[in-house]
Design a protein around this motif. Structure first.
Motif, PDB file in Angstrom:
ATOM      1  N   LEU A  96       8.737  39.007 -31.637  1.00 12.08           N
ATOM      2  CA  LEU A  96       9.071  37.846 -30.724  1.00 12.08           C
ATOM      3  C   LEU A  96      10.520  37.424 -30.590  1.00 12.08           C
ATOM      4  N   TRP A  97      10.988  37.419 -29.447  1.00 13.67           N
ATOM      5  CA  TRP A  97      12.400  37.171 -29.280  1.00 13.67           C
ATOM      6  C   TRP A  97      12.416  35.800 -28.306  1.00 13.67           C
ATOM      7  N   ALA A  98      13.457  35.133 -28.947  1.00 11.47           N
ATOM      8  CA  ALA A  98      13.708  33.700 -28.468  1.00 11.47           C
ATOM      9  C   ALA A  98      15.345  33.498 -28.256  1.00 11.47           C
ATOM     10  N   ALA A  99      15.558  32.680 -27.426  1.00 12.76           N
ATOM     11  CA  ALA A  99      16.858  32.128 -26.805  1.00 12.76           C
ATOM     12  C   ALA A  99      16.838  30.708 -26.835  1.00 12.76           C
ATOM     13  N   ILE A 100      17.844  29.966 -27.553  1.00 13.52           N
ATOM     14  CA  ILE A 100      17.921  28.531 -27.208  1.00 13.52           C
ATOM     15  C   ILE A 100      19.291  28.006 -27.312  1.00 13.52           C
ATOM     16  N   ASP A 101      19.264  27.246 -26.154  1.00 12.65           N
ATOM     17  CA  ASP A 101      20.786  26.522 -25.908  1.00 12.65           C
ATOM     18  C   ASP A 101      21.103  25.548 -27.104  1.00 12.65           C
ATOM     19  N   VAL A 102      22.124  26.085 -28.020  1.00 12.90           N
ATOM     20  CA  VAL A 102      22.592  25.270 -29.116  1.00 12.90           C
ATOM     21  C   VAL A 102      22.678  23.583 -28.986  1.00 12.90           C
ATOM     22  N   GLU A 103      23.214  23.344 -27.768  1.00 11.14           N
ATOM     23  CA  GLU A 103      23.585  21.958 -27.550  1.00 11.14           C
ATOM     24  C   GLU A 103      22.414  21.048 -27.161  1.00 11.14           C
ATOM     25  N   SER A 104      21.480  21.825 -26.226  1.00  7.67           N
ATOM     26  CA  SER A 104      20.341  20.837 -25.555  1.00  7.67           C
ATOM     27  C   SER A 104      19.330  20.995 -26.430  1.00  7.67           C
ATOM     28  N   LYS A 105      19.018  22.279 -27.213  1.00  9.30           N
ATOM     29  CA  LYS A 105      17.898  22.537 -28.000  1.00  9.30           C
ATOM     30  C   LYS A 105      16.817  23.271 -27.005  1.00  9.30           C
TER      31      LYS A 105
END
Length: 233
Positions: A96-105
């Motif tokens: 399972l791959w995921a990407a998250i905006d570090v600032e907005s979460k």
């Protein structure tokens, strides 16, 4: 805004439920309780409907939310954490791959694959970029597939072990807190159902679940709806 209200707006816009004797309000409540961690049978007892009805409501909403394949609107993003974790589908190991905006979460993208290599990583990053304006810096671990993927795309990245990259690991923990009820083994013959559930969970995380840092969800549901509706018309 109450979580049931947001899901109600989604239902009104995407119309996932067929008409029958079960009021849509009960189906909406059932989906919300399921995403919070209750089982189909527990919800059925609370709402006095069948567990099959709850299961169908979750599946239908997952299909509707997945259709536009948009988890976050396109905007300027500075730092994005990317990682992958092992899950099981019918006892078979998947990634399972995921990407998250570090600032907005915000969760920007999720994927499930049978292998992990630089080619898969490259394709996943291209999906993530659909939610980005400009060229964000990606934060990743030292896995070799990331180095090759970013090199092929000419994108900047940083090797980060702790700190900002932990946001994606925390999201994995949140997901697995939910899936531990079925031993983190998705019992489904169709991996696409698992993908749609994870997508729905990410949607719930972005727009419904209260984030302690913000006192509300990290994403703007009105912006999401405004971007999605034209693609469905």
């Amino acid at each position: 805004m109450k979580s049931e209200t947001i899901i109600y707006w989604v239902v009104s816009a995407l119309k996932p439920f067929r008409r029958n004797k079960i009021p849509p309000e009960k189906k909406i409540r059932g989906v919300e309780l399921y995403l919070q961690g209750l089982s189909y049978r527990q919800i059925a007892r609370i709402l006095r409907i069948s567990h099959v009805t709850v299961w169908e409501a979750v599946q239908k909403l997952a299909e509707a939310v997945y259709k536009p394949k948009i988890l976050a609107v396109k905007k300027q993003r500075n730092f994005i954490a990317v990682d992958e974790t092992v899950i099981k589908i019918n006892g078979k190991k998947r990634y399972l791959w995921a990407a998250i905006d570090v600032e907005s979460k915000e969760v920007l993208a999720v994927w499930i694959t049978t292998v992990r290599n630089w080619w898969v990583a490259r394709d996943f990053i291209l999906v993530v970029l659909k939610s980005c304006e400009g060229q964000p810096v990606f934060l990743v671990d030292r896995a070799s597939w990331y180095k090759s993927a970013f090199k092929s795309l000419g994108l900047g990245y940083l090797h980060v072990t702790f700190g900002p990259r932990n946001s994606v690991e925390r999201w994995f923990r949140t997901l697995k807190e939910r899936t531990k009820r079925f031993w983190n083994n998705f019992r489904s013959e169709d991996w696409r159902r698992v993908h749609r559930f994870v997508f729905l969970f990410a949607f719930w995380y972005n727009f419904v679940r209260i984030h302690s840092r913000f006192g509300g969800p990290p994403g703007d549901f009105a912006e999401w709806l405004q971007e999605v509706i034209p693609q469905l018309s």
